[in-house]
Design a protein around this motif. Structure first.
Motif, mmCIF file in Angstrom:
data_model
loop_
_atom_site.group_PDB
_atom_site.id
_atom_site.type_symbol
_atom_site.label_atom_id
_atom_site.label_comp_id
_atom_site.label_asym_id
_atom_site.label_seq_id
_atom_site.Cartn_x
_atom_site.Cartn_y
_atom_site.Cartn_z
ATOM 1 N N PHE A 90 0.837 -1.203 0.000
ATOM 2 C CA PHE A 90 0.000 0.000 0.000
ATOM 3 C C PHE A 90 0.873 1.255 0.000
ATOM 4 O O PHE A 90 0.580 2.237 -0.690
ATOM 5 C CB PHE A 90 -0.930 0.021 1.211
ATOM 6 N N GLN A 91 1.946 1.241 0.789
ATOM 7 C CA GLN A 91 2.845 2.394 0.847
ATOM 8 C C GLN A 91 3.450 2.680 -0.527
ATOM 9 O O GLN A 91 3.486 3.836 -0.979
ATOM 10 C CB GLN A 91 3.958 2.144 1.861
ATOM 11 N N VAL A 92 3.945 1.636 -1.175
ATOM 12 C CA VAL A 92 4.574 1.805 -2.490
ATOM 13 C C VAL A 92 3.545 2.280 -3.505
ATOM 14 O O VAL A 92 3.822 3.153 -4.340
ATOM 15 C CB VAL A 92 5.235 0.490 -2.945
ATOM 16 N N TRP A 93 2.341 1.700 -3.451
ATOM 17 C CA TRP A 93 1.275 2.110 -4.379
ATOM 18 C C TRP A 93 0.988 3.614 -4.248
ATOM 19 O O TRP A 93 0.953 4.340 -5.238
ATOM 20 C CB TRP A 93 0.010 1.304 -4.108
ATOM 21 N N LEU A 94 0.799 4.076 -3.016
ATOM 22 C CA LEU A 94 0.449 5.478 -2.808
ATOM 23 C C LEU A 94 1.614 6.405 -3.161
ATOM 24 O O LEU A 94 1.401 7.521 -3.647
ATOM 25 C CB LEU A 94 -0.007 5.699 -1.370
ATOM 26 N N THR A 95 2.833 5.939 -2.942
ATOM 27 C CA THR A 95 3.994 6.711 -3.371
ATOM 28 C C THR A 95 4.022 6.823 -4.882
ATOM 29 O O THR A 95 4.281 7.898 -5.447
ATOM 30 C CB THR A 95 5.291 6.073 -2.860
ATOM 31 N N THR A 96 3.722 5.711 -5.556
ATOM 32 C CA THR A 96 3.698 5.704 -7.017
ATOM 33 C C THR A 96 2.614 6.631 -7.550
ATOM 34 O O THR A 96 2.822 7.363 -8.523
ATOM 35 C CB THR A 96 3.473 4.278 -7.543
ATOM 36 N N VAL A 97 1.465 6.616 -6.899
ATOM 37 C CA VAL A 97 0.371 7.520 -7.300
ATOM 38 C C VAL A 97 0.840 8.969 -7.222
ATOM 39 O O VAL A 97 0.604 9.768 -8.134
ATOM 40 C CB VAL A 97 -0.870 7.319 -6.396
ATOM 41 N N GLY A 98 1.523 9.315 -6.140
ATOM 42 C CA GLY A 98 1.968 10.685 -5.962
ATOM 43 C C GLY A 98 3.059 11.102 -6.936
ATOM 44 O O GLY A 98 3.270 12.291 -7.171
ATOM 45 N N ASP A 99 3.754 10.108 -7.523
ATOM 46 C CA ASP A 99 4.863 10.387 -8.436
ATOM 47 C C ASP A 99 4.463 10.307 -9.907
ATOM 48 O O ASP A 99 5.329 10.271 -10.783
ATOM 49 C CB ASP A 99 6.012 9.403 -8.179
ATOM 50 N N LEU A 100 3.181 10.275 -10.198
ATOM 51 C CA LEU A 100 2.727 10.070 -11.570
ATOM 52 C C LEU A 100 2.913 11.277 -12.482
ATOM 53 O O LEU A 100 2.804 11.154 -13.696
ATOM 54 C CB LEU A 100 1.239 9.690 -11.574
ATOM 55 N N ALA A 163 -8.002 6.235 -0.469
ATOM 56 C CA ALA A 163 -6.660 6.783 -0.281
ATOM 57 C C ALA A 163 -6.047 7.170 -1.620
ATOM 58 O O ALA A 163 -5.366 8.201 -1.725
ATOM 59 C CB ALA A 163 -5.773 5.762 0.429
ATOM 60 N N THR A 164 -6.284 6.353 -2.638
ATOM 61 C CA THR A 164 -5.772 6.665 -3.974
ATOM 62 C C THR A 164 -6.359 7.975 -4.470
ATOM 63 O O THR A 164 -5.636 8.845 -4.983
ATOM 64 C CB THR A 164 -6.108 5.531 -4.951
ATOM 65 N N LEU A 165 -7.665 8.134 -4.327
ATOM 66 C CA LEU A 165 -8.314 9.362 -4.776
ATOM 67 C C LEU A 165 -7.802 10.567 -3.982
ATOM 68 O O LEU A 165 -7.581 11.645 -4.545
ATOM 69 C CB LEU A 165 -9.828 9.231 -4.632
ATOM 70 N N TYR A 166 -7.593 10.378 -2.687
ATOM 71 C CA TYR A 166 -7.073 11.464 -1.848
ATOM 72 C C TYR A 166 -5.719 11.940 -2.359
ATOM 73 O O TYR A 166 -5.471 13.145 -2.495
ATOM 74 C CB TYR A 166 -6.960 10.992 -0.401
ATOM 75 N N VAL A 167 -4.828 10.982 -2.683
ATOM 76 C CA VAL A 167 -3.493 11.349 -3.168
ATOM 77 C C VAL A 167 -3.573 11.941 -4.569
ATOM 78 O O VAL A 167 -2.855 12.888 -4.895
ATOM 79 C CB VAL A 167 -2.546 10.133 -3.129
ATOM 80 N N LEU A 168 -4.460 11.406 -5.402
ATOM 81 C CA LEU A 168 -4.630 11.973 -6.741
ATOM 82 C C LEU A 168 -5.065 13.431 -6.661
ATOM 83 O O LEU A 168 -4.634 14.280 -7.457
ATOM 84 C CB LEU A 168 -5.660 11.174 -7.537
ATOM 85 N N ARG A 169 -5.934 13.742 -5.699
ATOM 86 C CA ARG A 169 -6.468 15.105 -5.593
ATOM 87 C C ARG A 169 -5.517 16.061 -4.899
ATOM 88 O O ARG A 169 -5.448 17.247 -5.244
ATOM 89 C CB ARG A 169 -7.802 15.070 -4.849
#
Length: 202
Positions: A90-100, A163-169
């Motif tokens: 989950f940590q890596v996923w959310l980091t990846t989302v933030g680095d898109l 959480a994904t949507l939160y980081v995307l926004r």
């Protein structure tokens, strides 16, 4: 290095141009004609590969999430502690989302577009099944409280989506990661030590 077939190269150029346009102007504002112009191809070339803009958008969305899943899967060590592995994933996923970069803006917009939702739902159900299997093994190994794995799998994946949507926004990852860590940690029996990779059964 193998050469990419010309047809595939054209398709990739269309997808790359679409991502740039969607990220810069918003999905709804972009037309197929504008995507074709940005890619340097004819409108007919776009329709050769994609039924319409929504078909193109779904493929782009799927590709982006596939890349993110591959990055996340590379961190997974099934012989170690399963809940720790899940937290790390989950940590890596959310980091990846933030680095898109620019792709983050497209995925943020795509979240609320019904025409793009079908593919996203299919991907979500596949992820629920994967997490359910991991949690089932965690129950068998005594690393998870005794519970039907279907329940925490769906709840965790619902939290993952939020959480994904939160980081995307927002682009902020730390808060989302902290919440996910709390949720996953709460599933561990209080008297169960964390298993290391070396302690895992053969």
């Amino acid at each position: 290095m193998a050469r990419v077939p010309r047809g595939q190269q054209t398709r990739d150029e269309i997808l790359a141009a679409a991502l740039r346009e969607f990220a810069a102007r918003g999905y709804q504002a972009v037309t197929v004609e504008e995507i074709a112009a940005a890619a340097g191809v004819t409108k007919g070339a776009v329709y050769h590969w994609f039924t319409d803009k929504d078909d193109l958008g779904r493929e782009l969305q799927h590709q982006l999430y596939d890349r993110m899943r591959a990055t996340t899967a590379a961190t997974y060590h099934p012989d170690g502690d399963l809940l720790s592995d899940m937290t790390r994933a989950f940590q890596v996923w959310l980091t990846t989302v933030g680095d898109l970069g620019e792709a983050r803006f497209f995925l943020r917009d795509a979240w609320g577009i019904p025409a793009l939702d079908e593919g996203g739902r299919a991907d979500h159900e596949a992820a629920v099944e994967l997490v359910r299997d991991v949690l089932s093994r965690a129950v068998d190994r005594g690393e998870l409280v005794e519970v039907d794995p279907e329940a925490p799998a769906r709840i965790l994946m619902g939290a993952w989506a939020a959480a994904t949507l939160y980081v995307l926004r927002t682009g902020r990852r730390a808060e989302a990661v902290a919440v996910i860590e709390r949720l996953v940690g709460a599933l561990r029996p209080t008297d169960t030590p964390v298993r290391t990779t070396q302690e895992a059964p053969a």
